[in-house]
Design a protein around this motif. Structure first.
Motif, PDB file in Angstrom:
ATOM      1  N   PHE A   7       8.197  10.987 -12.155  1.00  0.00           N
ATOM      2  CA  PHE A   7       6.812  10.750 -11.751  1.00  0.00           C
ATOM      3  C   PHE A   7       6.710   9.373 -11.121  1.00  0.00           C
ATOM      4  CE2 PHE A   7       6.947   9.696 -16.349  1.00  0.00           C
ATOM      5  CZ  PHE A   7       6.665   8.337 -16.283  1.00  0.00           C
ATOM      6  N   ASP A   8       5.609   9.147 -10.403  1.00  0.00           N
ATOM      7  CA  ASP A   8       5.289   7.844  -9.829  1.00  0.00           C
ATOM      8  C   ASP A   8       4.056   7.286 -10.519  1.00  0.00           C
ATOM      9  OD1 ASP A   8       7.355   8.210  -8.063  1.00  0.00           O
ATOM     10  OD2 ASP A   8       6.077   8.760  -6.365  1.00  0.00           O
ATOM     11  N   VAL A   9       3.986   5.967 -10.617  1.00  0.00           N
ATOM     12  CA  VAL A   9       2.795   5.280 -11.102  1.00  0.00           C
ATOM     13  C   VAL A   9       2.361   4.315 -10.010  1.00  0.00           C
ATOM     14  CG1 VAL A   9       1.768   3.867 -12.912  1.00  0.00           C
ATOM     15  CG2 VAL A   9       3.630   5.441 -13.478  1.00  0.00           C
ATOM     16  N   MET A  10       1.169   4.527  -9.466  1.00  0.00           N
ATOM     17  CA  MET A  10       0.682   3.709  -8.367  1.00  0.00           C
ATOM     18  C   MET A  10       0.012   2.443  -8.894  1.00  0.00           C
ATOM     19  SD  MET A  10       1.744   5.542  -5.913  1.00  0.00           S
ATOM     20  CE  MET A  10       1.008   4.668  -4.523  1.00  0.00           C
ATOM     21  N   PRO A  11      -0.018   1.375  -8.100  1.00  0.00           N
ATOM     22  CA  PRO A  11      -0.650   0.129  -8.542  1.00  0.00           C
ATOM     23  C   PRO A  11      -2.114   0.336  -8.918  1.00  0.00           C
ATOM     24  CG  PRO A  11       0.627  -0.237  -6.542  1.00  0.00           C
ATOM     25  CD  PRO A  11       0.585   1.252  -6.755  1.00  0.00           C
ATOM     26  N   PRO A  19       0.822  -1.211   0.000  1.00  0.00           N
ATOM     27  CA  PRO A  19       0.000   0.000   0.000  1.00  0.00           C
ATOM     28  C   PRO A  19       0.854   1.259   0.000  1.00  0.00           C
ATOM     29  CG  PRO A  19      -0.809  -1.603   1.611  1.00  0.00           C
ATOM     30  CD  PRO A  19       0.507  -2.114   1.116  1.00  0.00           C
ATOM     31  N   ASN A  20       0.436   2.235  -0.787  1.00  0.00           N
ATOM     32  CA  ASN A  20       1.065   3.554  -0.850  1.00  0.00           C
ATOM     33  C   ASN A  20       2.483   3.539  -1.425  1.00  0.00           C
ATOM     34  OD1 ASN A  20      -1.240   4.724   0.396  1.00  0.00           O
ATOM     35  ND2 ASN A  20      -0.446   4.140   2.412  1.00  0.00           N
ATOM     36  N   ARG A  21       2.947   2.404  -1.948  1.00  0.00           N
ATOM     37  CA  ARG A  21       4.260   2.371  -2.600  1.00  0.00           C
ATOM     38  C   ARG A  21       4.074   2.361  -4.104  1.00  0.00           C
ATOM     39  NH1 ARG A  21       8.199  -2.730  -2.003  1.00  0.00           N
ATOM     40  NH2 ARG A  21       6.977  -3.453  -3.788  1.00  0.00           N
ATOM     41  N   PRO A  22       4.734   3.276  -4.806  1.00  0.00           N
ATOM     42  CA  PRO A  22       4.589   3.282  -6.265  1.00  0.00           C
ATOM     43  C   PRO A  22       5.049   1.964  -6.873  1.00  0.00           C
ATOM     44  CG  PRO A  22       5.678   5.282  -5.487  1.00  0.00           C
ATOM     45  CD  PRO A  22       5.623   4.348  -4.328  1.00  0.00           C
ATOM     46  N   LEU A  23       4.313   1.526  -7.890  1.00  0.00           N
ATOM     47  CA  LEU A  23       4.752   0.347  -8.631  1.00  0.00           C
ATOM     48  C   LEU A  23       5.937   0.712  -9.516  1.00  0.00           C
ATOM     49  CD1 LEU A  23       4.343  -2.603  -9.444  1.00  0.00           C
ATOM     50  CD2 LEU A  23       2.673  -1.822 -11.155  1.00  0.00           C
ATOM     51  N   LEU A  24       5.888   1.925 -10.078  1.00  0.00           N
ATOM     52  CA  LEU A  24       6.976   2.429 -10.921  1.00  0.00           C
ATOM     53  C   LEU A  24       7.328   3.838 -10.474  1.00  0.00           C
ATOM     54  CD1 LEU A  24       8.703   1.884 -13.562  1.00  0.00           C
ATOM     55  CD2 LEU A  24       6.969   3.231 -14.745  1.00  0.00           C
ATOM     56  N   ARG A  25       8.600   4.082 -10.295  1.00  0.00           N
ATOM     57  CA  ARG A  25       9.067   5.434  -9.927  1.00  0.00           C
ATOM     58  C   ARG A  25      10.197   5.844 -10.857  1.00  0.00           C
ATOM     59  NH1 ARG A  25       9.851   7.081  -3.840  1.00  0.00           N
ATOM     60  NH2 ARG A  25       7.712   7.809  -4.257  1.00  0.00           N
ATOM     61  N   PRO A  40       1.899  -9.804 -16.295  1.00  0.00           N
ATOM     62  CA  PRO A  40       2.675  -8.652 -15.800  1.00  0.00           C
ATOM     63  C   PRO A  40       1.889  -7.824 -14.793  1.00  0.00           C
ATOM     64  CG  PRO A  40       1.729  -8.143 -17.924  1.00  0.00           C
ATOM     65  CD  PRO A  40       1.401  -9.595 -17.659  1.00  0.00           C
ATOM     66  N   LYS A  41       2.626  -6.973 -14.093  1.00  0.00           N
ATOM     67  CA  LYS A  41       1.993  -5.996 -13.212  1.00  0.00           C
ATOM     68  C   LYS A  41       1.757  -4.673 -13.929  1.00  0.00           C
ATOM     69  CE  LYS A  41       3.561  -7.561  -8.680  1.00  0.00           C
ATOM     70  NZ  LYS A  41       4.245  -7.159  -7.418  1.00  0.00           N
ATOM     71  N   LEU A  42       2.680  -4.315 -14.822  1.00  0.00           N
ATOM     72  CA  LEU A  42       2.597  -3.025 -15.515  1.00  0.00           C
ATOM     73  C   LEU A  42       2.833  -3.215 -17.001  1.00  0.00           C
ATOM     74  CD1 LEU A  42       3.813   0.399 -14.373  1.00  0.00           C
ATOM     75  CD2 LEU A  42       4.570  -0.393 -16.607  1.00  0.00           C
TER      76      LEU A  42
END
Length: 334
Positions: free
Chosen positions: A42-46, A6-12, A179-181
């Motif tokens: 930028f960040d990309v959240m799950p 939670p609250n951790r970007p999937l991609l940063r 995949p996740k992203l």
């Protein structure tokens, strides 16, 4: 699929830079460097979809390839699922390939014309050893069904399909490794309008079914608005505005974003920005990326430009009145 923290970007992406030698020479004074992506963060959240928009040549596709490490970074830091992947070797990067995939703009160019569709979909399963040989035909049939294609299409070659069907095959290949992203680089730009809607709906359906996260690159703002939860606007290699999709489309803060929205064909003339002033269409050509303006890169085309814009480059910062929107502008729209 492992649960996201939670609250951790999937991609940063932090300070991503990509440079190319535009003119190669042994004489240092004659070398010229083109900065295609300049200090992008930028960040990309799950679970979200970040739409990446801008004019042709602004660096969107190059950034997308940097995010998937198909193009090496010149500088910056790239984190995926909590791990730094920007400097990993190809061998060390391999475990991340299954969770970070890409859908390309031209589905025909990205599919080997000499191989049958079933072989194209089976290859990543074999490489990553996700299935036994006995299980592969069933898994290929499942992938085709996921993109609404019949199982018998596995025996055909790419040239036997329409553009929309080929893009479905490209999407099936991208989701083969669960995949996740997924970074989708202009995935509908080469398709007819009616087919575009079908592919966008497919992306939305797959996002819900498999919990996917997207970076969706496009120049069609109507498509971006339909699929995106957040939008990042690029100009001449840099992100000039980023925020929630509704906020960006209803109340743009950067003059360039407002000009892009003004260019969308509308049934009602005289569409205005949130500030009540019409977003005037920009004049002049885009400056050369080999010799960008010293201050704000949009300054030569901006109707709001002042002396500060010519001398000082603006950084992304919170825009007045924008709920979480960041804009790189000294005098943002209110």
């Amino acid at each position: 699929m492992t649960a996201a923290v939670p609250n951790r970007p999937l991609l940063r992406a932090s300070g991503i830079v990509k440079r190319y030698d535009a003119v190669r020479s042994l004489v240092k004074a004659r070398r010229r460097v083109l900065t295609a992506v300049d200090n992008v963060s930028f960040d990309v959240m799950p679970g979200e979809t970040l739409g990446l928009v801008g004019e042709s040549g602004c660096g969107k596709s190059t950034l997308g390839r940097c995010l998937t490490r198909l193009t090496e970074l010149s500088d910056g830091r790239l984190e995926f699922d909590g791990a730094e992947i920007g400097e990993l070797s190809n061998a060390a990067l391999r475990p991340f390939r299954a969770r970070l995939q890409m859908v390309f703009q031209d589905p025909y160019a990205s599919l080997n014309p000499r191989r049958r569709v079933g072989d194209l979909l089976a290859e990543p399963l074999r490489v990553h050893r996700l299935c036994s040989e006995k299980e592969i035909p069933d898994r290929v049939a499942e992938l085709l069904a996921s993109v609404e294609l019949p199982a018998e299409h596995a025996s055909r070659f790419p040239h036997e399909f329409s553009g929309g069907q080929r893009q479905r095959i490209g999407i099936a290949r991208a989701i083969a490794l669960k995949p996740k992203l997924i970074v989708a680089d202009e995935p509908v730009s080469a398709l007819d309008v009616s087919v575009q809607a079908q592919i966008v709906n497919l992306f939305c359906d797959l996002r819900e079914r498999f919990g996917l996260t997207y970076v969706f690159i496009a120049h069609d703002l109507a498509v971006v608005r339909q699929i995106s939860t957040r939008v990042a606007v690029m100009y001449l290699g840099s992100v000039v505005e980023i925020g929630a999709a509704d906020e960006i489309f209803e109340a743009p803060r950067h003059p360039y974003t407002a000009a892009l929205l003004e260019a969308i064909p509308e049934p009602h003339a005289g569409r205005r920005t949130a500030s009540g002033e019409s977003a005037r269409r920009v004049a002049r050509e885009v400056p050369s990326p080999l010799a960008p303006p010293p201050g704000c890169r949009f300054e030569p085309r901006c109707p709001r430009a002042q002396d500060r814009c010519r001398a000082e480059r603006p950084m992304l910062s919170a825009a007045p009145g924008g709920a979480g929107t960041l804009a790189a502008c000294h005098f943002p729209l209110s």
